[in-house]
Design an enzyme around this catalytic site. Structure first.
Site, PDB file in Angstrom:
ATOM      1  N   ARG A  45       0.849  -1.201   0.000  1.00 23.07           N
ATOM      2  CA  ARG A  45       0.000   0.000   0.000  1.00 23.07           C
ATOM      3  C   ARG A  45       0.879   1.243   0.000  1.00 23.07           C
ATOM      4  NH1 ARG A  45      -1.987   1.581   4.585  1.00 23.07           N
ATOM      5  NH2 ARG A  45      -2.651  -0.449   5.352  1.00 23.07           N
ATOM      6  N   TYR A  97     -15.084  17.406 -16.245  1.00 23.16           N
ATOM      7  CA  TYR A  97     -15.420  15.989 -16.422  1.00 23.16           C
ATOM      8  C   TYR A  97     -16.610  15.622 -15.519  1.00 23.16           C
ATOM      9  CZ  TYR A  97     -14.859  10.934 -16.032  1.00 23.16           C
ATOM     10  OH  TYR A  97     -15.079   9.590 -16.019  1.00 23.16           O
ATOM     11  N   ASP A 169      -5.755  18.947 -14.858  1.00 20.42           N
ATOM     12  CA  ASP A 169      -6.069  17.600 -15.314  1.00 20.42           C
ATOM     13  C   ASP A 169      -5.572  17.502 -16.756  1.00 20.42           C
ATOM     14  OD1 ASP A 169      -7.336  15.326 -16.400  1.00 20.42           O
ATOM     15  OD2 ASP A 169      -8.988  15.466 -14.963  1.00 20.42           O
ATOM     16  N   LYS A 194      -7.139   6.451 -19.981  1.00 22.89           N
ATOM     17  CA  LYS A 194      -7.393   6.961 -21.330  1.00 22.89           C
ATOM     18  C   LYS A 194      -6.141   6.779 -22.207  1.00 22.89           C
ATOM     19  CE  LYS A 194     -11.194   8.169 -19.267  1.00 22.89           C
ATOM     20  NZ  LYS A 194     -11.398   9.427 -18.584  1.00 22.89           N
TER      21      LYS A 194
HETATM   22  C1  LIG Z   1     -11.935   9.794 -17.238  1.00 24.29           C
HETATM   23  C2  LIG Z   1     -11.499  11.050 -16.644  1.00 24.29           C
HETATM   24  C3  LIG Z   1     -11.340  11.179 -15.259  1.00 24.29           C
HETATM   25  C4  LIG Z   1     -11.661  10.040 -14.306  1.00 24.29           C
HETATM   26  O1  LIG Z   1     -10.789   8.980 -14.505  1.00 24.29           O
HETATM   27  P1  LIG Z   1     -11.168   7.432 -14.236  1.00 24.29           P
HETATM   28  O2  LIG Z   1      -9.892   6.729 -14.557  1.00 24.29           O
HETATM   29  O3  LIG Z   1     -12.300   7.082 -15.140  1.00 24.29           O
HETATM   30  O4  LIG Z   1     -11.544   7.325 -12.798  1.00 24.29           O
HETATM   31  C5  LIG Z   1     -10.878  12.380 -14.785  1.00 24.29           C
HETATM   32  N1  LIG Z   1     -10.627  13.427 -15.588  1.00 24.29           N
HETATM   33  C6  LIG Z   1     -10.795  13.344 -16.913  1.00 24.29           C
HETATM   34  C7  LIG Z   1     -10.510  14.532 -17.769  1.00 24.29           C
HETATM   35  C8  LIG Z   1     -11.242  12.159 -17.480  1.00 24.29           C
HETATM   36  O5  LIG Z   1     -11.425  12.100 -18.795  1.00 24.29           O
END
Ligand SMILES: *Cc1c(COP(=O)(O)O)cnc(C)c1O
Length: 392
Positions: A45, A97, A169, A194
């Site tokens: 962890r 998001y 982000d 992604k």
């Molecule tokens: C998908 C996404 C998230 C969340 O991520 P997960 O891996 O699905 O929890 C946060 N910010 C953006 C811009 C995203 O596209």
């Protein structure tokens, strides 16, 4: 090293065995020679060798101080928000998001943290809303699905006039297209689910911070809250990242061709792609990003939910699914899918039309992708009754 080389050669060969692929250290704990005498690992962890390789890789790519791996992008965001306390305020990009919008509105509120949504594409709007309680300026640039761009450098100047953290982000760009930390961000977040992992087979989140005090706080939260990335998911992400440069180049090139083609189709009203000179933030994107990314959104002349659904049901190569960034092209209808929980008036204010369709462009041949979109869009000029059902 240039990024393409960096992505391959920053991933170390295993010292113990010479394994050229990072070993998956599938272990919860590590044997100690004597209390506190060990090889740098105590419990997975807190730290795990496979996860550590990924954390170092993302840290180097983002030019930060330390990197951290989490079970998902949302878990990464949750850990960053734990830097806050009751009474603090966040200034956030308005078309954030969907999951973040839910977190901001339905969780932070209960902890007495106020979130103000502003149109961050104009730094004056950020400046106008800053108070002495503002602790975080939260940017996503580009945003999803309307691909609005905010100027990271200008936001960082506003943030650093007082003790405000700039969080960016960077999911849509990855560090290959945009590096927020050298531009003045304090914290960078990724949903590695992604583009970074890139094959729609893993959920992962990453955080990179620019200083030791922030690293100490994040390390504490990562260990104590415990929503860490598993060794296998870390390995999948590393494996995906080796081909990031190739994938991104192809995806961006495909996206540009498809965005341009969409502007010529008679059923299409508006195309959102930062690479088009017609995009309202094209000049910031050009200055701030290496390329324009691989998400393309568009609206229909007959702007209604029914028409959008006819199209997303009719494509064959573009798979109807939430998420984006994988090698396979996908499409989504935000108003009824990813953004269905966002109140209609907020959705409309953020410029998200009923007919807006978001494309996540993959690495297929661009001509095949265009032909697929064409046959789907052309259906709009046929009477609805005569349509044959397309099985997904
Ligand atoms: C998908 C996404 C998230 C969340 O991520 P997960 O891996 O699905 O929890 C946060 N910010 C953006 C811009 C995203 O596209």
């Amino acid at each position: 090293m240039k990024p393409a080389t960096h992505l391959i050669h920053s991933i170390p060969v295993d010292e113990l065995t010479g394994a050229i692929s990072v070993p998956i250290y599938q272990t919860s704990t590590f044997v100690q020679e004597s209390p506190g005498i060990h090889k740098g690992f105590e419990f997975s962890r807190a730290n795990n060798p496979t996860r550590k390789v990924l954390e170092q890789l993302i840290c180097e790519l983002e030019e930060g101080h330390a990197g951290f791996g989490f079970a998902s992008g949302m878990a990464a965001i949750d850990a960053v928000l734990k830097l806050l306390k009751t009474g603090d305020e966040i200034l956030a990009v308005q078309d954030t998001y969907g999951g973040i919008f839910q977190m901001f509105n339905h969780m932070l509120e209960r902890f007495g943290i106020l979130v103000k949504f502003v149109d961050t594409t104009d730094p004056n709007n950020i400046q106008a809303q800053v108070t002495d309680k503002t602790r975080i300026i939260w940017l996503e640039t580009p945003t999803n699905p309307t691909l609005q761009i905010s100027d990271i450098k200008s936001a960082s100047k506003i943030a650093h006039k007082q003790d405000i953290l700039l969080v960016v982000d960077n999911t849509l760009c990855t560090p290959l297209l945009q590096k927020p930390i050298p531009a003045g961000a304090d914290i960078v977040i990724h949903s590695a689910s992604k583009y970074l992992a890139g094959h729609t087979d893993v959920l992962a989140g990453l955080v990179v911070v620019n200083s030791k005090p922030l690293a100490d706080q994040l390390r504490f939260t990562q260990n104590i809250s415990g929503s860490i990335l598993s060794p296998f998911e870390a390995w999948l992400t590393i494996r995906g990242m080796e081909t990031l440069q190739l994938r991104i180049e192809k995806q961006c090139a495909n996206a540009m061709v498809i965005a341009q083609w969409l502007t010529t189709h008679p059923a299409v009203e508006k195309v959102y792609y930062p690479g088009l000179v017609s995009h309202r933030n094209h000049h910031i994107a050009k200055k701030q990003q290496k390329q324009f990314g691989a998400l393309v959104s568009f609206t229909l002349k007959e702007n209604n939910i029914k028409n959008a659904i006819r199209i997303v049901n009719a494509t064959r190569l573009f798979k109807l699914a939430e998420s984006f960034g994988g090698v396979k092209s996908m499409l989504a209808h935000p108003a009824t899918m990813t953004h269905r929980n966002i109140p209609e008036e907020h959705r409309k204010r953020a410029g998200l039309a009923d007919s807006l369709i978001r494309l996540s462009i993959g690495i297929e041949d661009a001509e095949d992708l265009i032909n697929d979109l064409k046959q789907a869009l052309d259906k709009l000029s046929q009477p609805a009754g005569k349509q044959t059902t397309v099985l997904q």
